[in-house]
Design a protein around this motif. Structure first.
Motif, PDB file in Angstrom:
ATOM      1  N   ASN A 186     -66.680 -17.590  74.291  1.00 38.60           N
ATOM      2  CA  ASN A 186     -66.753 -18.287  75.144  1.00 38.60           C
ATOM      3  C   ASN A 186     -68.062 -18.582  75.125  1.00 38.60           C
ATOM      4  OD1 ASN A 186     -68.362 -16.037  75.100  1.00 38.60           O
ATOM      5  ND2 ASN A 186     -68.242 -14.602  76.760  1.00 38.60           N
ATOM      6  N   ARG A 187     -68.962 -19.041  76.831  1.00 40.93           N
ATOM      7  CA  ARG A 187     -69.579 -20.015  76.719  1.00 40.93           C
ATOM      8  C   ARG A 187     -70.893 -19.153  76.213  1.00 40.93           C
ATOM      9  NH1 ARG A 187     -71.670 -24.209  79.127  1.00 40.93           N
ATOM     10  NH2 ARG A 187     -73.663 -24.763  79.844  1.00 40.93           N
ATOM     11  N   ASN A 188     -71.757 -17.615  75.883  1.00 38.52           N
ATOM     12  CA  ASN A 188     -72.201 -17.074  75.515  1.00 38.52           C
ATOM     13  C   ASN A 188     -72.004 -16.509  74.032  1.00 38.52           C
ATOM     14  OD1 ASN A 188     -71.605 -14.634  76.550  1.00 38.52           O
ATOM     15  ND2 ASN A 188     -72.909 -14.487  77.580  1.00 38.52           N
ATOM     16  N   SER A 226     -61.627 -21.225  76.179  1.00 37.03           N
ATOM     17  CA  SER A 226     -62.194 -20.732  76.925  1.00 37.03           C
ATOM     18  C   SER A 226     -63.319 -21.294  77.742  1.00 37.03           C
ATOM     19  CB  SER A 226     -62.981 -19.637  76.082  1.00 37.03           C
ATOM     20  OG  SER A 226     -63.901 -18.404  77.075  1.00 37.03           O
ATOM     21  N   PHE A 227     -63.315 -20.517  79.571  1.00 35.46           N
ATOM     22  CA  PHE A 227     -64.489 -21.570  80.134  1.00 35.46           C
ATOM     23  C   PHE A 227     -66.015 -20.539  80.202  1.00 35.46           C
ATOM     24  CE2 PHE A 227     -60.394 -24.071  82.062  1.00 35.46           C
ATOM     25  CZ  PHE A 227     -60.122 -24.456  81.389  1.00 35.46           C
ATOM     26  N   HIS A 228     -66.515 -21.865  81.164  1.00 32.98           N
ATOM     27  CA  HIS A 228     -68.008 -20.939  80.862  1.00 32.98           C
ATOM     28  C   HIS A 228     -67.622 -19.835  82.323  1.00 32.98           C
ATOM     29  CE1 HIS A 228     -68.394 -24.393  83.851  1.00 32.98           C
ATOM     30  NE2 HIS A 228     -69.219 -23.550  83.892  1.00 32.98           N
ATOM     31  N   ASN A 229     -66.445 -19.537  83.073  1.00 34.29           N
ATOM     32  CA  ASN A 229     -66.425 -18.905  84.506  1.00 34.29           C
ATOM     33  C   ASN A 229     -65.716 -17.369  83.737  1.00 34.29           C
ATOM     34  OD1 ASN A 229     -63.715 -20.320  84.289  1.00 34.29           O
ATOM     35  ND2 ASN A 229     -63.809 -20.875  86.215  1.00 34.29           N
ATOM     36  N   GLY A 230     -65.137 -17.644  82.941  1.00 32.83           N
ATOM     37  CA  GLY A 230     -64.424 -16.497  82.022  1.00 32.83           C
ATOM     38  C   GLY A 230     -63.069 -16.794  82.251  1.00 32.83           C
ATOM     39  N   ASN A 231     -62.689 -17.604  82.680  1.00 34.55           N
ATOM     40  CA  ASN A 231     -61.281 -17.869  82.608  1.00 34.55           C
ATOM     41  C   ASN A 231     -60.783 -18.826  81.237  1.00 34.55           C
ATOM     42  OD1 ASN A 231     -60.793 -16.884  84.953  1.00 34.55           O
ATOM     43  ND2 ASN A 231     -60.822 -18.413  85.951  1.00 34.55           N
TER      44      ASN A 231
END
Length: 469
Positions: A186-188, A226-231
């Motif tokens: 994921n993003r982080n 994996s998207f940065h909004n969690g989806n």
């Protein structure tokens, strides 16, 4: 007949994005792309280099070219060699454009330092060899925000997270009952998600060493982003061998947010996500087209935009980080399409009349600076990527050498000439070492320019002597 979702297009600044192949002289020719049967992209790019896994006798090899070195590649051009089996996956470090990792059938992962200039001789000494898998290593993925953290996954269904700065395995996870197809952070970098041969999606928390969510229903998942909004965005196959796309909320795996059937082709779809534009590019192995979609917060969530088609099918694809696109031409993506024997460059552009910097197309994007050190991440800290502006474009910095500090030097393998020199330079003051490295780079550049000058003079001399004959 076009699918129904083809007609669902709403107002969007990306509605008219168009793809275009660069001219033939701007492609990379005479590359013997690997024929290994594996669902990886076989290609990795960053703002400095193009790397391609190639055919190689007696082990595994990949080619690394400076982006500017277009045209025909000399058949004797030096390769990166060191694996004893075919290479299956490669990935550039997001925090150092000169560092790349590779995974191989020889059960190891290796990390390599690539010099800034074109290679003069083969690169044979990795910075570090990561040994811990009992079967082939098919997936390599760097942590998005932490320095020197690398994930590897093997056909032993094992996931290992390494600190390449010490050569140590930090975390091992054996939660998958079958072959792992794909992994995406994921993003982080607090979680990663996986697809598996058992046709289930999983969300994993590496620091807790546990799977925190598993999809309820089975489906033919192949690859994911994996998207940065969690989806999570997935590609795969239905039971009737239809290719499909899925969008999932990992906090509710009962049903997908969106599920779209695409076609009946049997090529694996590789998704590439642009976090700044919320767009996904789908590149099917064996397809001759690239489809692209916009992902939004409102139904139907996945919006088809267009298809870029060219004549020849693709063997693999490389996706340039946003800092490597040309903002002066409103380019929002650059893809490197592998053919059997060449690599073609495809640009995705938003048509705009103004020559000014387009703020709405280029929000601040993930830069090359890591947000954390390995110990901070291990202790439970999470940080989003450190962002940078693209207003003035991006100029890659000079090479910085990645040093590996083994916890106990006596436990390491017999030192090669390179590792001995690294140990000796570790005792030098940092300022002196930096100056020596810079002088060495300048010396190499001078030698290269003199070689070119000598070659030009020899050509002129031969023309003159031929003329006098």
């Amino acid at each position: 007949m076009s699918p129904k979702w083809h007609l669902i297009v709403r107002q969007s600044k990306f509605r008219h994005v168009y793809g275009q192949s660069l001219k033939a002289e701007q492609s990379y020719d005479d590359i013997r792309v690997s024929k290994v049967t594996w669902d990886s992209s076989f290609c990795a790019v960053n703002p400095k280099f193009l790397a391609v896994i190639v055919e190689s006798s007696g082990g595994g090899a990949f080619l690394v070219l400076p982006l500017s070195k277009t045209g025909r590649v000399d058949k004797n051009y030096p390769l990166v060699v060191g694996h004893s089996g075919p290479i299956l996956d490669i990935d550039w470090c997001p925090h150092d454009d000169n560092v790349i990792a590779s995974g191989s059938e020889d059960c190891t992962a290796m990390v390599w330092q690539i010099p800034d200039h074109s290679l003069i001789r083969p690169v044979t000494d990795p910075i570090v060899v990561l040994e811990g898998h009992s079967k082939r290593v098919g997936i390599i993925s760097w942590h998005p925000t932490t320095r020197n953290i690398l994930l590897s996954a093997g056909s032993d269904n094992l996931i290992i997270i390494w600190n390449v700065g010490t050569g140590e395995p930090l975390i091992s996870m054996e939660d998958h009952p079958d072959l792992i197809y794909s992994i995406s952070w994921n993003r982080n970098g607090s979680l990663f998600c996986t697809t598996c041969k058992d046709r289930r999606l999983r969300v994993c928390d590496p620091r807790k060493r546990e799977v925190v969510a598993v999809s309820v229903q089975k489906a033919g998942y192949g690859h994911l982003e994996s998207f940065h909004n969690g989806n999570i965005f997935t590609t795969g196959f239905t039971r009737m061998s239809q290719r499909e796309l899925g969008l999932w909320d990992p906090t509710n795996f009962e049903e997908p947010i969106a599920l779209l059937e695409l076609d009946t082709s049997n090529g694996v779809l590789l998704p590439y996500y642009d976090a700044d534009a919320n767009m996904v590019y789908l590149c099917g192995k064996g397809d001759s087209s690239v489809r692209y979609f916009e992902i939004t917060e409102e139904p139907p969530y996945v919006h088809y935009l267009n298809t870029f088609s060219s004549k020849e099918p693709q063997r693999g694809m490389g996706f340039m980080p946003k800092r490597g696109v040309d903002v002066t031409k409103c380019e929002i993506a650059r893809l490197f399409k592998l053919h059997d024997k060449k690599c073609e460059v495809i640009t995705m552009t938003v048509p705009r009349k103004s020559d000014l910097f387009q703020d709405d197309l280029y929000p601040d994007t993930a830069g090359p600076e890591p947000a954390m050190e390995p110990d901070e991440w291990l202790d439970g800290r999470d940080e989003d990527p450190i962002l940078m502006s693209l207003r003035d474009g991006y100029i890659p910095p000079k090479s910085r050498e990645l040093k590996v500090a083994k916890k106990n030097v006596l436990d390491s393998r017999p030192s090669t000439r390179r590792s001995m020199s690294t140990l000796e330079t570790n005792s030098l003051p940092p300022q002196l070492l930096e100056r020596l490295l810079e002088e060495l780079q300048n010396l190499k550049a001078t030698v290269l320019s003199q070689e070119k000058r000598i070659c030009d003079l020899e050509n002129k001399l031969s023309q003159y002597t031929n003329g006098t004959d």
